[in-house]
Design a protein around this motif. Structure first.
Motif, PDB file in Angstrom:
ATOM      1  N   ILE A   1       0.872  -1.172   0.000  1.00  0.00           N
ATOM      2  CA  ILE A   1       0.000   0.000   0.000  1.00  0.00           C
ATOM      3  C   ILE A   1       0.913   1.227   0.000  1.00  0.00           C
ATOM      4  CG2 ILE A   1      -1.980  -1.133   1.096  1.00  0.00           C
ATOM      5  CD1 ILE A   1      -1.109   0.127   3.752  1.00  0.00           C
ATOM      6  N   GLU A   2       0.369   2.385  -0.296  1.00  0.00           N
ATOM      7  CA  GLU A   2       1.177   3.601  -0.471  1.00  0.00           C
ATOM      8  C   GLU A   2       2.038   3.914   0.753  1.00  0.00           C
ATOM      9  OE1 GLU A   2       2.860   6.318  -2.800  1.00  0.00           O
ATOM     10  OE2 GLU A   2       1.336   4.925  -3.474  1.00  0.00           O
ATOM     11  N   SER A   3       1.493   3.744   1.966  1.00  0.00           N
ATOM     12  CA  SER A   3       2.258   4.059   3.186  1.00  0.00           C
ATOM     13  C   SER A   3       3.452   3.121   3.359  1.00  0.00           C
ATOM     14  CB  SER A   3       1.357   4.014   4.421  1.00  0.00           C
ATOM     15  OG  SER A   3       0.833   2.710   4.606  1.00  0.00           O
ATOM     16  N   GLN A   4       3.280   1.841   3.006  1.00  0.00           N
ATOM     17  CA  GLN A   4       4.385   0.883   3.093  1.00  0.00           C
ATOM     18  C   GLN A   4       5.476   1.240   2.084  1.00  0.00           C
ATOM     19  OE1 GLN A   4       1.931  -2.597   2.356  1.00  0.00           O
ATOM     20  NE2 GLN A   4       2.418  -3.395   4.393  1.00  0.00           N
ATOM     21  N   LYS A   5       5.056   1.622   0.878  1.00  0.00           N
ATOM     22  CA  LYS A   5       6.008   1.989  -0.168  1.00  0.00           C
ATOM     23  C   LYS A   5       6.808   3.215   0.268  1.00  0.00           C
ATOM     24  CE  LYS A   5       6.359   2.891  -5.069  1.00  0.00           C
ATOM     25  NZ  LYS A   5       5.688   3.178  -6.325  1.00  0.00           N
ATOM     26  N   LYS A   6       6.133   4.209   0.836  1.00  0.00           N
ATOM     27  CA  LYS A   6       6.808   5.426   1.291  1.00  0.00           C
ATOM     28  C   LYS A   6       7.782   5.123   2.429  1.00  0.00           C
ATOM     29  CE  LYS A   6       3.901   9.039  -0.265  1.00  0.00           C
ATOM     30  NZ  LYS A   6       2.750   9.697  -0.408  1.00  0.00           N
ATOM     31  N   GLU A   7       7.372   4.238   3.340  1.00  0.00           N
ATOM     32  CA  GLU A   7       8.236   3.858   4.471  1.00  0.00           C
ATOM     33  C   GLU A   7       9.499   3.152   3.968  1.00  0.00           C
ATOM     34  OE1 GLU A   7       7.728   1.735   8.846  1.00  0.00           O
ATOM     35  OE2 GLU A   7       6.417   1.091   7.202  1.00  0.00           O
ATOM     36  N   LEU A   8       9.340   2.244   3.011  1.00  0.00           N
ATOM     37  CA  LEU A   8      10.490   1.536   2.438  1.00  0.00           C
ATOM     38  C   LEU A   8      11.409   2.499   1.680  1.00  0.00           C
ATOM     39  CD1 LEU A   8       8.760  -1.703   1.144  1.00  0.00           C
ATOM     40  CD2 LEU A   8      10.643  -1.631   2.784  1.00  0.00           C
ATOM     41  N   GLU A   9      10.821   3.411   0.913  1.00  0.00           N
ATOM     42  CA  GLU A   9      11.625   4.389   0.160  1.00  0.00           C
ATOM     43  C   GLU A   9      12.402   5.307   1.103  1.00  0.00           C
ATOM     44  OE1 GLU A   9       8.616   6.151  -2.318  1.00  0.00           O
ATOM     45  OE2 GLU A   9       8.969   4.718  -3.944  1.00  0.00           O
ATOM     46  N   ALA A  10      11.746   5.749   2.187  1.00  0.00           N
ATOM     47  CA  ALA A  10      12.418   6.622   3.160  1.00  0.00           C
ATOM     48  C   ALA A  10      13.574   5.893   3.823  1.00  0.00           C
ATOM     49  CB  ALA A  10      11.417   7.109   4.205  1.00  0.00           C
ATOM     50  N   LEU A  11      13.350   4.660   4.216  1.00  0.00           N
ATOM     51  CA  LEU A  11      14.398   3.866   4.854  1.00  0.00           C
ATOM     52  C   LEU A  11      15.533   3.606   3.866  1.00  0.00           C
ATOM     53  CD1 LEU A  11      14.823   2.684   7.658  1.00  0.00           C
ATOM     54  CD2 LEU A  11      13.750   0.582   6.884  1.00  0.00           C
ATOM     55  N   TYR A  12      15.183   3.354   2.614  1.00  0.00           N
ATOM     56  CA  TYR A  12      16.184   3.114   1.572  1.00  0.00           C
ATOM     57  C   TYR A  12      17.069   4.349   1.371  1.00  0.00           C
ATOM     58  CZ  TYR A  12      18.171   2.508  -3.081  1.00  0.00           C
ATOM     59  OH  TYR A  12      19.036   2.438  -4.141  1.00  0.00           O
ATOM     60  N   LYS A  13      16.476   5.529   1.416  1.00  0.00           N
ATOM     61  CA  LYS A  13      17.227   6.760   1.180  1.00  0.00           C
ATOM     62  C   LYS A  13      17.986   7.250   2.407  1.00  0.00           C
ATOM     63  CE  LYS A  13      14.150   8.354  -2.453  1.00  0.00           C
ATOM     64  NZ  LYS A  13      13.020   9.219  -2.774  1.00  0.00           N
ATOM     65  N   GLN A  14      17.460   6.992   3.614  1.00  0.00           N
ATOM     66  CA  GLN A  14      18.009   7.624   4.817  1.00  0.00           C
ATOM     67  C   GLN A  14      18.849   6.715   5.702  1.00  0.00           C
ATOM     68  OE1 GLN A  14      14.424   9.108   6.553  1.00  0.00           O
ATOM     69  NE2 GLN A  14      14.140  10.669   4.992  1.00  0.00           N
ATOM     70  N   SER A  15      18.685   5.414   5.599  1.00  0.00           N
ATOM     71  CA  SER A  15      19.398   4.513   6.502  1.00  0.00           C
ATOM     72  C   SER A  15      20.903   4.533   6.243  1.00  0.00           C
ATOM     73  CB  SER A  15      18.880   3.089   6.354  1.00  0.00           C
ATOM     74  OG  SER A  15      19.610   2.212   7.188  1.00  0.00           O
ATOM     75  N   THR A  16      21.672   4.484   7.319  1.00  0.00           N
ATOM     76  CA  THR A  16      23.128   4.401   7.192  1.00  0.00           C
ATOM     77  C   THR A  16      23.584   2.946   7.067  1.00  0.00           C
ATOM     78  OG1 THR A  16      23.348   4.403   9.593  1.00  0.00           O
ATOM     79  CG2 THR A  16      23.521   6.532   8.475  1.00  0.00           C
ATOM     80  N   ASN A  17      22.686   2.003   7.334  1.00  0.00           N
ATOM     81  CA  ASN A  17      22.995   0.579   7.248  1.00  0.00           C
ATOM     82  C   ASN A  17      22.831   0.107   5.800  1.00  0.00           C
ATOM     83  OD1 ASN A  17      22.818  -2.264   7.246  1.00  0.00           O
ATOM     84  ND2 ASN A  17      22.165  -2.283   9.367  1.00  0.00           N
ATOM     85  N   HIS A  18      23.951  -0.207   5.163  1.00  0.00           N
ATOM     86  CA  HIS A  18      23.945  -0.591   3.747  1.00  0.00           C
ATOM     87  C   HIS A  18      23.092  -1.836   3.496  1.00  0.00           C
ATOM     88  CE1 HIS A  18      25.295  -1.170  -0.342  1.00  0.00           C
ATOM     89  NE2 HIS A  18      25.705  -2.375  -0.041  1.00  0.00           N
TER      90      HIS A  18
END
Length: 143
Positions: free
Chosen positions: A14-31
């Protein structure tokens, strides 16, 4: 020539899950976590596991395992669970005082200090491991 098609393991986001994954993908320091987020996002687009694996640098089996874990546990499933990996040979809390005592008794010879500590603790470590531990103690003291 024909291509074998396996079942499609596509997570429906769903849109909220996609946004959460995209945010984590862009912001996480854990490769590794970023790679897993990208894996789920690519699989949600309908790509096959071999294709996704070549993009993110994992085999198709790993891709499928992470998708399966994401489906079961959600975003929390993409994090590494505690307790994984090799346990340290020297425990900082348990062994620090004994090692410092051995080094104090044999300041001029680290090998003798290591041998004394190994005899008293019953643990076996390499000279490099012992030196690395001493270096980390020195770094802690200097901070």
């Amino acid at each position: 020539k024909f291509v074998l098609m396996g079942r499609v393991n596509k997570p429906i986001l769903i849109e909220s899950q996609k946004k959460e994954l995209e945010a984590l993908y862009k912001q996480s320091t854990n490769h590794s976590l970023r790679k897993r987020c990208q894996t789920i996002l690519l699989k949600a687009e309908g790509r096959d596991s071999i294709d996704v694996g070549s993009i993110v640098g994992m085999c198709n089996i790993s891709v499928n395992n992470w998708v399966k874990r994401y489906k079961a546990e959600g975003i929390k499933g993409l994090y590494i669970k505690p307790g994984r990996g090799t346990k340290p040979l020297i425990d900082k809390i348990e062994d620090e005082t004994a090692i410092l005592e051995a080094v104090k008794n044999h300041r001029q010879n680290i090998s003798t200090a290591k041998a004394e500590w190994q005899t008293s603790s019953g643990k076996e470590v390499s000279k490099a491991t012992f030196k690395r531990f001493l270096k980390s103690l020195a770094a802690d003291i200097n901070e």
